[in-house]
Design a protein around this motif. Structure first.
Motif, PDB file in Angstrom:
ATOM      1  N   ALA A  97       0.825  -1.206   0.000  1.00  0.00           N
ATOM      2  CA  ALA A  97       0.000   0.000   0.000  1.00  0.00           C
ATOM      3  C   ALA A  97       0.859   1.255   0.000  1.00  0.00           C
ATOM      4  CB  ALA A  97      -0.927  -0.003   1.216  1.00  0.00           C
ATOM      5  N   LEU A  98       1.931   1.260   0.770  1.00  0.00           N
ATOM      6  CA  LEU A  98       2.833   2.417   0.790  1.00  0.00           C
ATOM      7  C   LEU A  98       3.480   2.615  -0.577  1.00  0.00           C
ATOM      8  CD1 LEU A  98       4.446   1.838   4.292  1.00  0.00           C
ATOM      9  CD2 LEU A  98       2.872   3.676   3.673  1.00  0.00           C
ATOM     10  N   GLU A  99       3.848   1.522  -1.225  1.00  0.00           N
ATOM     11  CA  GLU A  99       4.422   1.616  -2.567  1.00  0.00           C
ATOM     12  C   GLU A  99       3.391   2.138  -3.571  1.00  0.00           C
ATOM     13  OE1 GLU A  99       5.767  -2.354  -3.260  1.00  0.00           O
ATOM     14  OE2 GLU A  99       7.760  -1.971  -2.462  1.00  0.00           O
ATOM     15  N   ALA A 100       2.112   1.825  -3.321  1.00  0.00           N
ATOM     16  CA  ALA A 100       1.045   2.233  -4.246  1.00  0.00           C
ATOM     17  C   ALA A 100       0.599   3.670  -4.021  1.00  0.00           C
ATOM     18  CB  ALA A 100      -0.150   1.292  -4.106  1.00  0.00           C
ATOM     19  N   GLY A 101       1.131   4.321  -2.981  1.00  0.00           N
ATOM     20  CA  GLY A 101       0.824   5.737  -2.801  1.00  0.00           C
ATOM     21  C   GLY A 101       0.188   6.123  -1.486  1.00  0.00           C
ATOM     22  N   ILE A 124      -3.501   8.242  15.796  1.00  0.00           N
ATOM     23  CA  ILE A 124      -4.438   8.259  14.676  1.00  0.00           C
ATOM     24  C   ILE A 124      -4.716   9.691  14.236  1.00  0.00           C
ATOM     25  CG2 ILE A 124      -6.842   7.814  14.028  1.00  0.00           C
ATOM     26  CD1 ILE A 124      -6.634   5.230  15.749  1.00  0.00           C
ATOM     27  N   CYS A 125      -5.016  10.566  15.185  1.00  0.00           N
ATOM     28  CA  CYS A 125      -5.323  11.961  14.845  1.00  0.00           C
ATOM     29  C   CYS A 125      -4.109  12.674  14.267  1.00  0.00           C
ATOM     30  CB  CYS A 125      -5.846  12.691  16.077  1.00  0.00           C
ATOM     31  SG  CYS A 125      -7.461  12.108  16.641  1.00  0.00           S
ATOM     32  N   ASP A 126      -2.934  12.433  14.834  1.00  0.00           N
ATOM     33  CA  ASP A 126      -1.718  13.068  14.317  1.00  0.00           C
ATOM     34  C   ASP A 126      -1.418  12.626  12.888  1.00  0.00           C
ATOM     35  OD1 ASP A 126      -1.301  14.537  16.576  1.00  0.00           O
ATOM     36  OD2 ASP A 126       0.404  13.372  17.321  1.00  0.00           O
ATOM     37  N   VAL A 127      -1.572  11.317  12.610  1.00  0.00           N
ATOM     38  CA  VAL A 127      -1.298  10.801  11.275  1.00  0.00           C
ATOM     39  C   VAL A 127      -2.273  11.396  10.257  1.00  0.00           C
ATOM     40  CG1 VAL A 127      -1.391   8.731   9.825  1.00  0.00           C
ATOM     41  CG2 VAL A 127      -0.169   8.671  11.998  1.00  0.00           C
ATOM     42  N   VAL A 128      -3.546  11.480  10.630  1.00  0.00           N
ATOM     43  CA  VAL A 128      -4.549  12.037   9.704  1.00  0.00           C
ATOM     44  C   VAL A 128      -4.256  13.507   9.415  1.00  0.00           C
ATOM     45  CG1 VAL A 128      -6.981  12.707   9.541  1.00  0.00           C
ATOM     46  CG2 VAL A 128      -6.363  10.374  10.187  1.00  0.00           C
ATOM     47  N   LYS A 129      -3.893  14.268  10.436  1.00  0.00           N
ATOM     48  CA  LYS A 129      -3.582  15.688  10.206  1.00  0.00           C
ATOM     49  C   LYS A 129      -2.305  15.844   9.379  1.00  0.00           C
ATOM     50  CE  LYS A 129      -4.038  16.919  14.610  1.00  0.00           C
ATOM     51  NZ  LYS A 129      -4.128  17.783  15.821  1.00  0.00           N
ATOM     52  N   ALA A 130      -1.348  14.963   9.590  1.00  0.00           N
ATOM     53  CA  ALA A 130      -0.140  15.007   8.760  1.00  0.00           C
ATOM     54  C   ALA A 130      -0.468  14.666   7.316  1.00  0.00           C
ATOM     55  CB  ALA A 130       0.910  14.040   9.305  1.00  0.00           C
ATOM     56  N   ALA A 131      -1.329  13.677   7.120  1.00  0.00           N
ATOM     57  CA  ALA A 131      -1.704  13.274   5.760  1.00  0.00           C
ATOM     58  C   ALA A 131      -2.353  14.422   4.998  1.00  0.00           C
ATOM     59  CB  ALA A 131      -2.635  12.070   5.812  1.00  0.00           C
ATOM     60  N   ALA A 132      -3.105  15.257   5.709  1.00  0.00           N
ATOM     61  CA  ALA A 132      -3.747  16.400   5.055  1.00  0.00           C
ATOM     62  C   ALA A 132      -2.728  17.370   4.486  1.00  0.00           C
ATOM     63  CB  ALA A 132      -4.667  17.124   6.050  1.00  0.00           C
ATOM     64  N   GLN A 133      -1.497  17.341   5.010  1.00  0.00           N
ATOM     65  CA  GLN A 133      -0.433  18.228   4.544  1.00  0.00           C
ATOM     66  C   GLN A 133       0.417  17.611   3.433  1.00  0.00           C
ATOM     67  OE1 GLN A 133       0.071  21.509   6.049  1.00  0.00           O
ATOM     68  NE2 GLN A 133      -2.003  20.820   6.463  1.00  0.00           N
ATOM     69  N   ALA A 134       0.131  16.349   3.106  1.00  0.00           N
ATOM     70  CA  ALA A 134       1.026  15.604   2.217  1.00  0.00           C
ATOM     71  C   ALA A 134       0.857  15.985   0.753  1.00  0.00           C
ATOM     72  CB  ALA A 134       0.790  14.106   2.388  1.00  0.00           C
ATOM     73  N   ARG A 135       1.987  15.961   0.044  1.00  0.00           N
ATOM     74  CA  ARG A 135       1.961  16.076  -1.411  1.00  0.00           C
ATOM     75  C   ARG A 135       1.679  14.691  -1.973  1.00  0.00           C
ATOM     76  NH1 ARG A 135       6.527  19.433  -0.229  1.00  0.00           N
ATOM     77  NH2 ARG A 135       6.287  21.542  -1.021  1.00  0.00           N
ATOM     78  N   VAL A 136       0.589  14.558  -2.710  1.00  0.00           N
ATOM     79  CA  VAL A 136       0.212  13.265  -3.274  1.00  0.00           C
ATOM     80  C   VAL A 136      -0.152  13.457  -4.733  1.00  0.00           C
ATOM     81  CG1 VAL A 136      -1.426  11.344  -3.164  1.00  0.00           C
ATOM     82  CG2 VAL A 136      -0.663  12.430  -1.053  1.00  0.00           C
ATOM     83  N   GLY A 137       0.569  12.779  -5.625  1.00  0.00           N
ATOM     84  CA  GLY A 137       0.232  12.821  -7.046  1.00  0.00           C
ATOM     85  C   GLY A 137       0.150  14.207  -7.629  1.00  0.00           C
ATOM     86  N   GLY A 138       1.042  15.101  -7.199  1.00  0.00           N
ATOM     87  CA  GLY A 138       1.045  16.463  -7.706  1.00  0.00           C
ATOM     88  C   GLY A 138       0.095  17.391  -6.971  1.00  0.00           C
ATOM     89  N   ARG A 139      -0.670  16.835  -6.013  1.00  0.00           N
ATOM     90  CA  ARG A 139      -1.609  17.655  -5.233  1.00  0.00           C
ATOM     91  C   ARG A 139      -0.846  18.618  -4.350  1.00  0.00           C
ATOM     92  NH1 ARG A 139      -2.729  17.075   0.051  1.00  0.00           N
ATOM     93  NH2 ARG A 139      -4.738  17.742   0.894  1.00  0.00           N
ATOM     94  N   ARG A 140      -1.308  19.857  -4.272  1.00  0.00           N
ATOM     95  CA  ARG A 140      -0.686  20.840  -3.393  1.00  0.00           C
ATOM     96  C   ARG A 140      -1.061  20.541  -1.943  1.00  0.00           C
ATOM     97  NH1 ARG A 140       1.285  25.421  -5.618  1.00  0.00           N
ATOM     98  NH2 ARG A 140       0.892  26.615  -3.716  1.00  0.00           N
ATOM     99  N   PRO A 141      -0.134  20.682  -1.000  1.00  0.00           N
ATOM    100  CA  PRO A 141      -0.459  20.439   0.403  1.00  0.00           C
ATOM    101  C   PRO A 141      -1.575  21.352   0.882  1.00  0.00           C
ATOM    102  CG  PRO A 141       1.917  20.654   0.107  1.00  0.00           C
ATOM    103  CD  PRO A 141       1.269  21.053  -1.189  1.00  0.00           C
ATOM    104  N   ARG A 142      -2.426  20.838   1.742  1.00  0.00           N
ATOM    105  CA  ARG A 142      -3.532  21.614   2.296  1.00  0.00           C
ATOM    106  C   ARG A 142      -2.986  22.658   3.249  1.00  0.00           C
ATOM    107  NH1 ARG A 142      -6.670  21.681   6.780  1.00  0.00           N
ATOM    108  NH2 ARG A 142      -8.928  21.905   6.591  1.00  0.00           N
ATOM    109  N   ALA A 143      -3.382  23.893   3.084  1.00  0.00           N
ATOM    110  CA  ALA A 143      -2.886  24.973   3.929  1.00  0.00           C
ATOM    111  C   ALA A 143      -3.693  25.058   5.218  1.00  0.00           C
ATOM    112  CB  ALA A 143      -2.972  26.298   3.178  1.00  0.00           C
ATOM    113  N   GLY A 144      -3.076  25.683   6.230  1.00  0.00           N
ATOM    114  CA  GLY A 144      -3.840  26.029   7.416  1.00  0.00           C
ATOM    115  C   GLY A 144      -3.531  25.245   8.658  1.00  0.00           C
ATOM    116  N   MET A 145      -2.867  24.093   8.554  1.00  0.00           N
ATOM    117  CA  MET A 145      -2.558  23.303   9.738  1.00  0.00           C
ATOM    118  C   MET A 145      -1.163  23.636  10.235  1.00  0.00           C
ATOM    119  SD  MET A 145      -5.130  21.480  10.528  1.00  0.00           S
ATOM    120  CE  MET A 145      -4.323  20.370  11.687  1.00  0.00           C
ATOM    121  N   GLY A 146      -1.025  23.761  11.528  1.00  0.00           N
ATOM    122  CA  GLY A 146       0.284  24.029  12.117  1.00  0.00           C
ATOM    123  C   GLY A 146       1.113  22.776  12.193  1.00  0.00           C
ATOM    124  N   SER A 147       2.349  22.918  12.684  1.00  0.00           N
ATOM    125  CA  SER A 147       3.263  21.795  12.798  1.00  0.00           C
ATOM    126  C   SER A 147       3.050  20.991  14.055  1.00  0.00           C
ATOM    127  CB  SER A 147       4.711  22.301  12.794  1.00  0.00           C
ATOM    128  OG  SER A 147       4.982  22.997  13.992  1.00  0.00           O
TER     129      SER A 147
END
Length: 361
Positions: A97-101, A124-147
């Motif tokens: 799954a990680l290899e598939a994206g 779980i919550c930290d991973v989901v919020k991090a995923a929202a910031q991820a670059r995926v398939g050319g998608r721009r990272p979602r703005a607005g979440m802190g570090s």
């Protein structure tokens, strides 16, 4: 005010969907916009509203999670977090799954001891919020979440071991490399390690990942790399041409006996919201290796490793951060740079070369 991360939960178990909804919505920065029992229901939901993040079960009726993930990445890339039971067998599938994206892996929450459930919900919550910031398939990272770096409740590495003494250790002939990564790190680490020669310096790695999955991760890398890769065990020596990966849910520390290094693997509190923690590894390197170490911090959300990397640099180590353009999430390197703990900022495809240069300088 930043907008909430909108999540779609896909799982064939009604009880899991209910529990996941309760866990995710316990975080004020997350909103569950829908649930689906299989990928076909999910596809209709996505047509109505595209989520910021999808949590996806691996085994489902009508279409398995991996097949759906590949179709989604080809047609409409959305950050996907794989959700799995804690099994060794399932961990091999999750590597695919990680290899598939897929961006990351979480373990399905189980009702149990209060502290265990609280830690599970936190990850779980930290991973989901991090995923929202991820670059995926050319998608721009979602703005607005802190570090997450301003969370005063986080324990530091002080909870596991004391700070370095403050005096840099003299250099010897043997070097050791310590690496920390989180969201997006599984593929980044693969790209880094496959380019290293068989006689590379000994390497110790913390990759934020649940227990049991690190075994499959290390096995996968060992089959791809010239260096030998294994999940670390307590007392393992750090040897040239060998890579040790911290087991999930255990801290790893570098220790020195004479001119030789070994690792200590043990449990303990979450440090910088993680176990294993990059800060713990980096602090131990500052204490035990000083100028004999090279530190590398890679893609990931939050600030785990930022304090420890500064301690490594102050102890005489050479430190490298992955650059923003090649990170899936730039949080961890960004925090390390901001604290002044980084000697060099490098794109992913140059980190191996820079590590070898630093180890031989």
């Amino acid at each position: 005010m930043p907008k909430s991360v909108r999540v779609l939960i896909i799982d064939d178990s009604a009880s899991v969907r209910q529990t996941m909804t309760a866990v995710l919505e316990s975080d004020p920065d997350i909103r569950v916009i829908g649930v689906a029992s299989d990928p076909f229901v999910a596809a209709r939901r996505i047509q109505e509203e595209v989520p910021d993040v999808i949590t996806l079960d691996v085994e489902m009726p009508r279409m398995d999670g991996i097949t759906f993930l590949r179709k989604l990445m080809a047609q409409r890339p959305v950050p996907v977090v794989m959700c799995s039971s804690l099994t060794v067998e399932g961990s091999e599938t999750l590597m695919q799954a990680l290899e598939a994206g897929a961006v990351d892996i979480i373990v399905k929450p189980k009702i149990g001891a209060a502290d265990h459930l609280a830690e599970s919900a936190l990850r779980i919550c930290d991973v989901v919020k991090a995923a929202a910031q991820a670059r995926v398939g050319g998608r721009r990272p979602r703005a607005g979440m802190g570090s997450g770096a301003d969370d005063g409740k986080k324990l530091t590495a002080d909870a596991v071991l004391p700070p370095p003494t403050g005096r840099a250790m003299a250099k010897t002939t043997e070097m050791v490399v310590c690496v920390g990564a989180s969201t997006g790190g599984t593929e980044a680490l693969k790209d880094f390690l496959v380019t290293l020669p068989a006689n590379a310096p000994g390497i110790v790695i913390v990759q934020h990942m649940p227990e049991k999955f690190t075994t499959a991760f290390a096995r996968r890398l060992d089959g791809l790399c010239e260096v030998t890769v294994k999940e670390a065990e307590n007392g393992d020596p750090v040897l040239r041409g060998h890579v040790l990966i911290a087991p999930g849910d255990r801290h790893i520390m570098l220790e020195r006996q004479g001119a030789r290094y070994h690792v200590s693997v043990k449990t303990g509190p979450l440090v910088s919201r993680h176990r294993p923690s990059v800060d713990v590894l980096f602090r131990s390197a500052a204490r035990s290796a000083g100028g004999n170490a090279v530190g590398v911090i890679m893609t990931g959300m939050g600030d785990d490793g930022a304090r420890g990397m500064l301690e490594m640099k102050q102890a005489g180590a050479f430190t490298i951060a992955q650059d923003e353009a090649s990170c899936v999430v730039f949080g961890m390197p960004k925090e390390a740079i901001a604290r002044g703990g980084v000697d060099r900022i490098s794109p992913l495809d140059q980190i191996a070369r820079d590590v070898l240069w630093a180890a031989n300088r």
